[in-house]
Scaffold this motif. Structure first.
Motif, PDB file in Angstrom:
ATOM      1  N   VAL A   5     -32.726 -31.160 -45.741  1.00 43.49           N
ATOM      2  CA  VAL A   5     -31.865 -32.284 -46.093  1.00 43.49           C
ATOM      3  C   VAL A   5     -31.519 -32.242 -47.576  1.00 43.49           C
ATOM      4  CG1 VAL A   5     -31.797 -34.805 -46.328  1.00 43.49           C
ATOM      5  CG2 VAL A   5     -32.585 -33.780 -44.216  1.00 43.49           C
ATOM      6  N   ARG A   6     -32.499 -31.999 -48.410  1.00 39.06           N
ATOM      7  CA  ARG A   6     -32.275 -31.982 -49.858  1.00 39.06           C
ATOM      8  C   ARG A   6     -31.420 -30.786 -50.296  1.00 39.06           C
ATOM      9  NH1 ARG A   6     -34.100 -36.468 -51.535  1.00 39.06           N
ATOM     10  NH2 ARG A   6     -36.052 -37.314 -50.820  1.00 39.06           N
ATOM     11  N   ARG A   7     -31.393 -29.722 -49.511  1.00 41.82           N
ATOM     12  CA  ARG A   7     -30.507 -28.600 -49.824  1.00 41.82           C
ATOM     13  C   ARG A   7     -29.064 -28.924 -49.434  1.00 41.82           C
ATOM     14  NH1 ARG A   7     -34.865 -25.278 -48.266  1.00 41.82           N
ATOM     15  NH2 ARG A   7     -34.121 -25.131 -46.132  1.00 41.82           N
ATOM     16  N   VAL A   8     -28.896 -29.751 -48.434  1.00 42.65           N
ATOM     17  CA  VAL A   8     -27.561 -30.073 -47.931  1.00 42.65           C
ATOM     18  C   VAL A   8     -26.983 -31.317 -48.598  1.00 42.65           C
ATOM     19  CG1 VAL A   8     -26.247 -30.718 -45.870  1.00 42.65           C
ATOM     20  CG2 VAL A   8     -28.053 -29.014 -45.696  1.00 42.65           C
ATOM     21  N   PHE A   9     -27.804 -32.338 -48.804  1.00 41.49           N
ATOM     22  CA  PHE A   9     -27.320 -33.633 -49.281  1.00 41.49           C
ATOM     23  C   PHE A   9     -27.967 -34.047 -50.599  1.00 41.49           C
ATOM     24  CE2 PHE A   9     -27.260 -33.995 -44.562  1.00 41.49           C
ATOM     25  CZ  PHE A   9     -25.887 -34.078 -44.394  1.00 41.49           C
ATOM     26  N   ARG A  10     -27.234 -34.830 -51.363  1.00 40.84           N
ATOM     27  CA  ARG A  10     -27.806 -35.478 -52.542  1.00 40.84           C
ATOM     28  C   ARG A  10     -28.406 -36.795 -52.072  1.00 40.84           C
ATOM     29  NH1 ARG A  10     -24.620 -35.876 -57.770  1.00 40.84           N
ATOM     30  NH2 ARG A  10     -26.563 -36.911 -58.248  1.00 40.84           N
ATOM     31  N   VAL A  15     -28.686 -46.639 -54.519  1.00 41.28           N
ATOM     32  CA  VAL A  15     -27.905 -47.488 -53.619  1.00 41.28           C
ATOM     33  C   VAL A  15     -27.570 -46.689 -52.360  1.00 41.28           C
ATOM     34  CG1 VAL A  15     -25.761 -48.800 -53.339  1.00 41.28           C
ATOM     35  CG2 VAL A  15     -26.958 -48.811 -55.546  1.00 41.28           C
ATOM     36  N   LEU A  16     -28.040 -47.154 -51.223  1.00 42.56           N
ATOM     37  CA  LEU A  16     -27.838 -46.442 -49.964  1.00 42.56           C
ATOM     38  C   LEU A  16     -26.361 -46.165 -49.694  1.00 42.56           C
ATOM     39  CD1 LEU A  16     -29.029 -45.285 -47.333  1.00 42.56           C
ATOM     40  CD2 LEU A  16     -28.891 -47.591 -46.374  1.00 42.56           C
ATOM     41  N   ALA A  17     -25.502 -47.141 -49.878  1.00 43.72           N
ATOM     42  CA  ALA A  17     -24.072 -46.952 -49.612  1.00 43.72           C
ATOM     43  C   ALA A  17     -23.470 -45.893 -50.535  1.00 43.72           C
ATOM     44  CB  ALA A  17     -23.323 -48.273 -49.765  1.00 43.72           C
ATOM     45  N   PHE A  18     -23.923 -45.834 -51.778  1.00 43.34           N
ATOM     46  CA  PHE A  18     -23.409 -44.833 -52.711  1.00 43.34           C
ATOM     47  C   PHE A  18     -23.991 -43.454 -52.399  1.00 43.34           C
ATOM     48  CE2 PHE A  18     -22.668 -48.232 -56.220  1.00 43.34           C
ATOM     49  CZ  PHE A  18     -21.642 -48.785 -55.458  1.00 43.34           C
ATOM     50  N   ARG A  19     -25.218 -43.416 -51.881  1.00 47.37           N
ATOM     51  CA  ARG A  19     -25.804 -42.161 -51.424  1.00 47.37           C
ATOM     52  C   ARG A  19     -24.944 -41.604 -50.283  1.00 47.37           C
ATOM     53  NH1 ARG A  19     -31.440 -43.279 -49.372  1.00 47.37           N
ATOM     54  NH2 ARG A  19     -31.433 -44.487 -51.287  1.00 47.37           N
ATOM     55  N   PRO A  32     -12.930 -30.890 -53.303  1.00 46.19           N
ATOM     56  CA  PRO A  32     -14.199 -31.556 -52.959  1.00 46.19           C
ATOM     57  C   PRO A  32     -14.831 -30.905 -51.731  1.00 46.19           C
ATOM     58  CG  PRO A  32     -12.467 -33.163 -53.350  1.00 46.19           C
ATOM     59  CD  PRO A  32     -11.812 -31.810 -53.313  1.00 46.19           C
ATOM     60  N   GLY A  33     -16.159 -30.923 -51.679  1.00 44.81           N
ATOM     61  CA  GLY A  33     -16.876 -30.311 -50.565  1.00 44.81           C
ATOM     62  C   GLY A  33     -17.371 -31.340 -49.568  1.00 44.81           C
ATOM     63  N   GLU A  34     -17.014 -31.170 -48.326  1.00 41.30           N
ATOM     64  CA  GLU A  34     -17.429 -32.075 -47.250  1.00 41.30           C
ATOM     65  C   GLU A  34     -18.797 -31.657 -46.742  1.00 41.30           C
ATOM     66  OE1 GLU A  34     -18.034 -34.848 -45.274  1.00 41.30           O
ATOM     67  OE2 GLU A  34     -15.841 -34.999 -45.427  1.00 41.30           O
ATOM     68  N   ARG A  35     -19.772 -32.551 -46.870  1.00 40.45           N
ATOM     69  CA  ARG A  35     -21.118 -32.257 -46.383  1.00 40.45           C
ATOM     70  C   ARG A  35     -21.335 -32.753 -44.950  1.00 40.45           C
ATOM     71  NH1 ARG A  35     -23.328 -33.944 -52.160  1.00 40.45           N
ATOM     72  NH2 ARG A  35     -23.537 -31.876 -53.083  1.00 40.45           N
ATOM     73  N   LEU A  36     -20.492 -33.631 -44.482  1.00 43.75           N
ATOM     74  CA  LEU A  36     -20.573 -34.110 -43.095  1.00 43.75           C
ATOM     75  C   LEU A  36     -19.577 -33.312 -42.258  1.00 43.75           C
ATOM     76  CD1 LEU A  36     -20.788 -38.003 -43.552  1.00 43.75           C
ATOM     77  CD2 LEU A  36     -22.643 -36.363 -43.200  1.00 43.75           C
TER      78      LEU A  36
END
Length: 184
Positions: A5-10, A15-19, A32-36
């Protein structure tokens, strides 16, 4: 899974919504790079934030991306001292109202209980409600966009002097400091 998860997402935003908005990287860059990238990635991100669901459909992913982008545009408008677009506000409010998650205390930790029938909608409702709380709350004037090169991510400036410039000192702040040292 935590390492993956930490390799894929910040996952470093308070703030959960900002995460959630950070599931796009390099918003201020050229591409921009799409992680989803697919429903499985959304499922992974939700699990990492305590909003685990058993299945995510392409339609769920589309709704999640729409919510994420509405949160980002509203936050950026507020950070710039402007007014958010009414359609974005409508999207945010609709998603917040649609969720039926319940907060609970389990083993000394706050958790969200999602319904069995609409868990993804419930999870998105939690994210939307968190965004409403921050973007419409007393600290809304502390919502900022990161000044890190290529970032522009949202964060809540909780510094005493309200002069924080980066979403995270460990990522964007360090990049700026390293580039200054290299320039010398």
């Amino acid at each position: 899974m935590t390492g993956d998860v930490r390799r894929v997402f910040r996952m470093d935003n308070e703030v959960l919504a900002f995460r959630f908005t950070a599931t796009v990287s390099g918003r201020a860059g050229l591409t921009p790079g799409e992680r989803l990238a697919d429903p499985a990635r959304l499922k992974m991100w939700l699990a990492a934030t305590g909003l685990g669901v058993t299945d995510v459909s392409p339609k769920d992913l589309k709704g999640a991306v729409a919510l994420r982008e509405a949160i980002y545009r509203i936050g950026s408008a507020i950070a710039a001292g402007g007014q958010p677009e009414s359609e974005d506000v409508r999207t945010l409010n609709t998603m917040a109202a649609a969720g039926h998650a319940k907060a609970a205390l389990e083993h000394g930790h706050a958790v969200w209980r999602l319904t069995e029938t609409t868990p993804v909608r419930d999870a998105l409702g939690v994210l939307a409600t968190d965004a409403v709380r921050v973007l419409g709350g007393p600290d809304r004037d502390r919502v900022k966009n990161c000044e890190g090169p290529g970032c522009a991510g949202l964060f809540l400036d909780t510094s005493r002097a309200a002069n924080r410039r980066w979403c995270s000192m460990n990522t964007c702040g360090n990049k700026v400091k390293k580039s200054r040292i290299s320039a010398r």
